[in-house]
Scaffold this motif. Structure first.
Motif, mmCIF file in Angstrom:
data_model
loop_
_atom_site.group_PDB
_atom_site.id
_atom_site.type_symbol
_atom_site.label_atom_id
_atom_site.label_comp_id
_atom_site.label_asym_id
_atom_site.label_seq_id
_atom_site.Cartn_x
_atom_site.Cartn_y
_atom_site.Cartn_z
ATOM 1 N N TYR A 1 0.771 -1.136 0.057
ATOM 2 C CA TYR A 1 0.307 -0.174 0.111
ATOM 3 C C TYR A 1 0.933 1.168 0.051
ATOM 4 O O TYR A 1 0.628 2.307 -0.673
ATOM 5 C CB TYR A 1 -0.970 -0.156 0.994
ATOM 6 C CG TYR A 1 -1.840 1.338 1.447
ATOM 7 C CD1 TYR A 1 -2.839 1.506 0.543
ATOM 8 C CD2 TYR A 1 -1.330 2.270 2.507
ATOM 9 C CE1 TYR A 1 -3.392 2.760 0.801
ATOM 10 C CE2 TYR A 1 -2.115 3.184 2.632
ATOM 11 C CZ TYR A 1 -3.094 3.702 1.827
ATOM 12 O OH TYR A 1 -3.615 5.008 1.827
ATOM 13 N N PHE A 2 1.851 1.188 0.868
ATOM 14 C CA PHE A 2 2.825 2.511 0.710
ATOM 15 C C PHE A 2 3.407 2.613 -0.489
ATOM 16 O O PHE A 2 3.695 3.799 -0.977
ATOM 17 C CB PHE A 2 4.034 2.112 1.758
ATOM 18 C CG PHE A 2 3.412 1.989 3.382
ATOM 19 C CD1 PHE A 2 2.075 2.453 3.950
ATOM 20 C CD2 PHE A 2 4.259 1.382 4.323
ATOM 21 C CE1 PHE A 2 1.775 2.437 4.988
ATOM 22 C CE2 PHE A 2 3.710 1.124 5.634
ATOM 23 C CZ PHE A 2 2.306 1.679 5.850
ATOM 24 N N ALA A 3 3.664 1.411 -1.154
ATOM 25 C CA ALA A 3 4.556 1.481 -2.572
ATOM 26 C C ALA A 3 3.580 1.940 -3.755
ATOM 27 O O ALA A 3 3.914 2.766 -4.483
ATOM 28 C CB ALA A 3 5.095 0.354 -2.901
ATOM 29 N N THR A 4 2.240 1.293 -3.539
ATOM 30 C CA THR A 4 1.364 1.487 -4.870
ATOM 31 C C THR A 4 -0.057 1.868 -4.553
ATOM 32 O O THR A 4 -0.829 2.246 -5.479
ATOM 33 C CB THR A 4 1.023 -0.099 -5.494
ATOM 34 O OG1 THR A 4 0.598 -0.719 -4.403
ATOM 35 C CG2 THR A 4 2.425 -0.422 -5.758
ATOM 36 N N LYS A 5 -0.489 2.292 -3.028
ATOM 37 C CA LYS A 5 -1.840 2.510 -2.777
ATOM 38 C C LYS A 5 -2.682 1.840 -2.901
ATOM 39 O O LYS A 5 -3.951 2.020 -3.095
ATOM 40 C CB LYS A 5 -1.908 4.123 -3.374
ATOM 41 C CG LYS A 5 -1.355 5.131 -3.079
ATOM 42 C CD LYS A 5 -0.722 5.500 -1.381
ATOM 43 C CE LYS A 5 -0.218 6.260 -0.992
ATOM 44 N NZ LYS A 5 0.110 6.430 0.253
ATOM 45 N N PHE A 6 -2.381 0.367 -3.269
ATOM 46 C CA PHE A 6 -3.394 -0.665 -3.628
ATOM 47 C C PHE A 6 -3.970 -1.020 -2.359
ATOM 48 O O PHE A 6 -3.094 -1.285 -1.259
ATOM 49 C CB PHE A 6 -2.690 -1.918 -4.117
ATOM 50 C CG PHE A 6 -3.665 -3.052 -4.785
ATOM 51 C CD1 PHE A 6 -4.368 -2.806 -6.048
ATOM 52 C CD2 PHE A 6 -3.840 -3.978 -4.081
ATOM 53 C CE1 PHE A 6 -5.143 -3.564 -6.376
ATOM 54 C CE2 PHE A 6 -4.751 -4.924 -4.464
ATOM 55 C CZ PHE A 6 -5.452 -4.867 -5.652
ATOM 56 N N PRO A 7 -5.243 -1.066 -2.158
ATOM 57 C CA PRO A 7 -5.966 -1.415 -0.835
ATOM 58 C C PRO A 7 -5.580 -2.453 -0.038
ATOM 59 O O PRO A 7 -5.211 -3.445 -0.556
ATOM 60 C CB PRO A 7 -7.260 -1.274 -1.177
ATOM 61 C CG PRO A 7 -7.518 -0.808 -2.449
ATOM 62 C CD PRO A 7 -6.087 -1.117 -3.265
ATOM 63 N N ILE A 8 -5.276 -2.213 1.244
ATOM 64 C CA ILE A 8 -4.861 -3.367 2.158
ATOM 65 C C ILE A 8 -5.709 -4.527 2.504
ATOM 66 O O ILE A 8 -5.523 -5.747 2.210
ATOM 67 C CB ILE A 8 -4.563 -2.807 3.550
ATOM 68 C CG1 ILE A 8 -3.272 -1.932 3.515
ATOM 69 C CG2 ILE A 8 -4.088 -3.921 4.462
ATOM 70 C CD1 ILE A 8 -3.085 -1.033 4.897
#
Length: 288
Positions: free
Chosen positions: A51-58
């Protein structure tokens, strides 16, 4: 096989507490740690790093990782365990998806306090979920699968994997201070989770050497509805036989039993030890 009403109510109660535990786990993670880009171990830690790298939902990452692991483990760990893990994974992922929308900023502004509070809440939540038969999947599944075929400690596998995951967060966040806080999360989390899990089941073993053991046993039976066992002892100094009273009790009864012994025989010789596990009637069920 007929399913009774009491079994349904028992399962409903178990999953109610599991849901509460998983909700606390997600609250501690999403409201206190993720906004500061601080992470911990496990699949949630991997999902946070992504998430920190891509903002893909946790929530989605957590579900996908756990679903793949459950599919791999299905034949190894059994249907019952995997179905339970799948239900817990769905609940966990749903809560993460909701929490990421609700908590875009940390509830506590100070990073250290936020990390400390968040790790304690998350660990307490996991402890509650595990005590009622739930789990958070992820590394637990991997460690159990390895343990099936290799003589490697469950705790060692988990610890090594978690240290590796937390260490990897530095290459995404590039902040040494946040890396240190992530390791703080890891160790606080492990300590609190163990405390909640062990504290919930903590039992004590009393060995009582007294001339009034009959009265003590009778009083414990009357006040606590708890049995005791008489063992035959032989003194090495006075060469006399005597009865030794053995009592195993939950932590909630410890103070009451101690008070009863003191009231009946203030000069009694007593040893009290913590037991790691007690199985049998009125205690845990042996599941091996």
């Amino acid at each position: 096989m007929t399913i009774t009403r009491s079994q349904v109510l028992k399962e409903a109660k178990n999953y109610a507490f599991i849901t509460i535990g998983l909700a606390l786990f997600v609250l501690g993670w999403s409201a206190f740690m993720t906004p500061f880009e601080v992470t911990g171990g496990g699949v949630a830690g991997i999902a946070s790093i992504l998430y920190f790298a891509t903002k893909f939902p946790i929530g989605i990452t957590t579900f996908l990782f756990n679903a793949i692991l459950i599919a791999i483990a299905w034949r190894i760990l059994g249907t019952k365990f995997c179905i339970n893990s799948l239900i817990c994974t769905f609940i966990l992922s749903l809560f993460f998806s909701i929490a990421q929308v609700l908590f875009t900023h940390p509830l506590v502004d100070d990073m250290f306090m936020s990390v400390l509070i968040g790790s304690c809440i998350s660990a307490a939540g996991v402890g509650i979920a595990i005590n009622w038969g739930g789990n958070t999947g992820g590394l637990d599944i991997i460690a159990l699968m390895i343990g099936k075929y290799r003589n490697i400690s469950f705790g060692h596998v988990n610890f090594a994997a978690n240290v590796f995951i937390v260490g990897c967060s530095y290459f995404i966040v590039h902040d040494l201070e946040k890396l240190v806080y992530s390791f703080v999360v890891l160790f606080v989390y492990m300590f609190v989770a163990d405390y909640v899990i062990d504290g919930y089941r903590q039992t004590y073993q009393f060995m009582v050497f007294s001339k009034d053991n009959e009265k003590i046993a009778e009083r414990i039976s009357k006040d606590l509805k708890r049995g005791a066992t008489f063992l035959k002892g032989y003194g090495s100094y006075n060469r006399q036989e005597s009865d030794v009273l053995l009592i195993v009790a939950h932590r909630t009864d410890k103070a009451i039993i101690t008070r009863i012994i003191k009231e009946i025989d203030n000069s009694a010789f007593i040893t009290i030890t913590k037991t790691s596990s007690v199985f049998g009637k009125n205690f845990d069920t042996l599941k091996l």
